[in-house]
Design a protein around this motif. Structure first.
Motif, PDB file in Angstrom:
ATOM      1  N   SER A 402       0.847  -1.186   0.000  1.00 37.56           N
ATOM      2  CA  SER A 402       0.000   0.000   0.000  1.00 37.56           C
ATOM      3  C   SER A 402       0.880   1.232   0.000  1.00 37.56           C
ATOM      4  O   SER A 402       2.076   1.166   0.308  1.00 37.56           O
ATOM      5  N   THR A 444       4.308   0.657   1.995  1.00 33.71           N
ATOM      6  CA  THR A 444       4.303  -0.267   3.132  1.00 33.71           C
ATOM      7  C   THR A 444       4.028  -1.680   2.628  1.00 33.71           C
ATOM      8  O   THR A 444       3.081  -1.894   1.862  1.00 33.71           O
ATOM      9  N   VAL A 445       4.870  -2.618   3.063  1.00 36.09           N
ATOM     10  CA  VAL A 445       4.675  -4.035   2.753  1.00 36.09           C
ATOM     11  C   VAL A 445       4.146  -4.709   4.015  1.00 36.09           C
ATOM     12  O   VAL A 445       4.703  -4.522   5.097  1.00 36.09           O
ATOM     13  N   THR A 446       3.080  -5.476   3.876  1.00 42.43           N
ATOM     14  CA  THR A 446       2.440  -6.127   5.018  1.00 42.43           C
ATOM     15  C   THR A 446       2.343  -7.619   4.784  1.00 42.43           C
ATOM     16  O   THR A 446       2.025  -8.062   3.669  1.00 42.43           O
ATOM     17  N   GLU A 448       0.416 -10.970   6.501  1.00 40.24           N
ATOM     18  CA  GLU A 448      -0.690 -11.255   7.408  1.00 40.24           C
ATOM     19  C   GLU A 448      -1.048 -12.728   7.353  1.00 40.24           C
ATOM     20  O   GLU A 448      -1.075 -13.340   6.275  1.00 40.24           O
ATOM     21  N   HIS A 456      -0.027 -10.057  12.125  1.00 42.50           N
ATOM     22  CA  HIS A 456       0.465  -9.345  10.943  1.00 42.50           C
ATOM     23  C   HIS A 456       1.686  -8.515  11.325  1.00 42.50           C
ATOM     24  O   HIS A 456       1.929  -8.207  12.492  1.00 42.50           O
ATOM     25  N   GLU A 457       2.456  -8.151  10.324  1.00 41.85           N
ATOM     26  CA  GLU A 457       3.646  -7.331  10.520  1.00 41.85           C
ATOM     27  C   GLU A 457       3.843  -6.489   9.266  1.00 41.85           C
ATOM     28  O   GLU A 457       3.635  -6.965   8.142  1.00 41.85           O
ATOM     29  N   SER A 458       4.242  -5.239   9.445  1.00 38.12           N
ATOM     30  CA  SER A 458       4.446  -4.334   8.314  1.00 38.12           C
ATOM     31  C   SER A 458       5.850  -3.763   8.352  1.00 38.12           C
ATOM     32  O   SER A 458       6.473  -3.660   9.413  1.00 38.12           O
ATOM     33  N   ARG A 460       8.196  -0.560   6.273  1.00 37.71           N
ATOM     34  CA  ARG A 460       8.187   0.551   5.311  1.00 37.71           C
ATOM     35  C   ARG A 460       9.398   0.472   4.412  1.00 37.71           C
ATOM     36  O   ARG A 460      10.500   0.122   4.843  1.00 37.71           O
TER      37      ARG A 460
END
Length: 470
Positions: A402, A444-446, A448, A456-458, A460
């Motif tokens: 996103s 941002t890469v996520t 899940e 989940h973890e994100s 940048r």
């Protein structure tokens, strides 16, 4: 050479550096001796027992350096969790400050590995060679078949115990059951054998030979612990006003004006560092309280009140405070501050561990090119993702990105991961050339979990768009 004044007013000359005289420690019983042995049992059952416990078909406590995974029962830590080790070191330091400010060298006297292993080695020595007087006579006697047999048996027992200690130590870093089989079959790797021998030799040398030398000269804590004391710190003290002038006497009380100290020297004989507590506070005192147990027994035999040697404070000794007044001063501002800080850090650590996500994500850009143009003028950036599944169960994760319009993933959006595993994958992300500004754009890469959206973890990173062609 230095000159000091003993509590009795006698001038004493001491060598600044003297040749070591072997300390023949006498065994003692009493309240503090029982506490000391209780902690010996507790620490050693913990140390020798933990590597043999199992958890989910693996060793419960294992610091697997090769796989870079640290298993502590159900908790799995990775190098990225270094902050936990840092926090544990801070907790240890704060605990040391707190215990020292309250009652001096409690750690040294009751739970330090040097104290614990010296107690164990001394127990072995007493069982084989006898009590203090017998050991002294044996050492002075010329070599004989009996002396050789006793010395050989003692050192064989020491070496066997030290070797098992080395095996247990290495067993925290290598699965101990496999390692023990390799050790018995003489097929152990060179590094494992080195650390077994090294740790075993250190235990054998420190607890069997150096003993009080470690506490007096090698341990840095002995040198700086004095600055952590204050006038309300409980330390082991001798009361000269009551004990002096010292001298032998009968149970019916001695000559008029004689103190309670009968000059039996038992307080010196039971001291593991060989000091005389009647000479005042000394940095060599490790706070084991063996002299208190010995003196209380003598006072009981001669009909005098116990406590000639006791835990007391400088203010308490000078002002004649009662036990209740001493304990009241324990909760002074300094102690309360240490306690609040310590429990705050412990609380934060527990909260962080219990709420930590069982997935970790690291994103790195491809170093080969900032971006490239693919079909229909679409811009593509390539990243390398390092995903860690720290849970002890298989799990499927979904990837998403996103931060820019038209941003999309051009690779498989799901990742299958085994329990407690790490996986590195290439991620291709595409966007229209007019999706953002020229240059670097934050995205941002996520990752899940498919079966649980709360996991989940994100991370940048940036998406690079080239300058439009004129």
């Amino acid at each position: 050479m230095s000159t000091t004044t003993a509590p009795g007013g006698k001038q004493q000359e001491q060598m600044l550096l003297e040749v070591r005289r072997k300390v023949y420690m006498r065994s003692v019983t009493g309240v503090f001796a029982r506490w000391r042995w209780a902690l010996v049992w507790f620490t050693q059952v913990l140390f020798y027992g933990l590597p043999w416990l199992s958890w989910n078909d693996r060793q419960a406590v294992l610091f697997d350096l090769g796989a870079r995974k640290f298993h502590i029962f159900g908790l799995i830590l990775y190098p990225q969790d270094f902050i936990y080790l840092t926090t544990l070191l801070i907790i240890s330091a704060m605990s040391l400050f707190l215990f020292t400010a309250v009652a001096g060298r409690l750690w040294c006297g009751f739970a330090c590995p040097q104290t614990v292993y010296t107690e164990i080695f001394m127990w072995i020595e007493r069982k084989i060679e006898g009590d203090r007087s017998r050991r002294m006579k044996l050492d002075k006697a010329p070599m004989s078949a009996r002396k050789f047999r006793l010395k050989a048996a003692k050192h064989a027992a020491w070496i066997a115990f030290a070797l098992w200690t080395g095996i247990t130590f290495v067993g925290y870093f290598t699965p101990i059951r496999e390692m023990l089989g390799q050790f018995l079959s003489l097929s152990l790797g060179p590094w494992q054998m080195f650390w077994i021998v090294f740790y075993g030799f250190a235990t054998y040398g420190n607890a069997g030979f150096l003993r009080e030398q470690v506490c007096k000269y090698m341990c840095p804590y002995a040198r700086f612990q004095g600055v952590m004391f204050d006038n309300d710190t409980l330390v082991i003290t001798y009361e000269p006003a009551r004990g002096e002038p010292r001298g032998s006497r009968s149970r019916k009380k001695g000559a008029e004006g004689q103190g309670d100290c009968v000059d039996c020297s038992l307080c010196v004989q039971v001291c593991p560092t060989g000091i005389d507590i009647r000479d005042g506070q000394q940095y060599e005192c490790i706070g084991c309280a063996a002299c208190i147990d010995a003196c209380d027994q003598v006072m009981e035999k001669v009909g005098s009140p116990k406590g000639l040697i006791r835990y007391d404070t400088l203010n308490g000794m000078q002002n004649g405070w009662t036990r209740a007044q001493l304990l009241k001063r324990v909760f002074r501002p300094r102690i309360l501050i240490y306690t609040v800080i310590l429990w705050t850090i412990i609380g934060v650590l527990i909260a962080h561990i219990t709420t930590r996500m069982p997935v970790k994500l690291d994103v790195m850009r491809d170093r080969g090119a900032l971006s490239r143009e693919v079909k229909n003028g679409v811009i593509e950036n390539v990243y390398r993702l390092n995903v860690i599944n720290s849970a002890e169960r298989e799990r499927t994760f979904r990837l998403s990105v996103s931060g820019l319009p038209t941003l999309a993933i051009d690779t498989d959006e799901t990742i299958e991961m085994a329990a407690a595993s790490t996986r590195t994958i290439a991620l291709r992300v595409r966007a229209e050339p007019d999706a953002g500004d020229s240059g670097s754009n934050p995205i941002t890469v996520t990752v899940e979990a498919v079966d649980d959206s709360s996991i989940h973890e994100s991370a940048r990173t940036s998406f690079f768009l080239p300058e439009p062609l004129e």
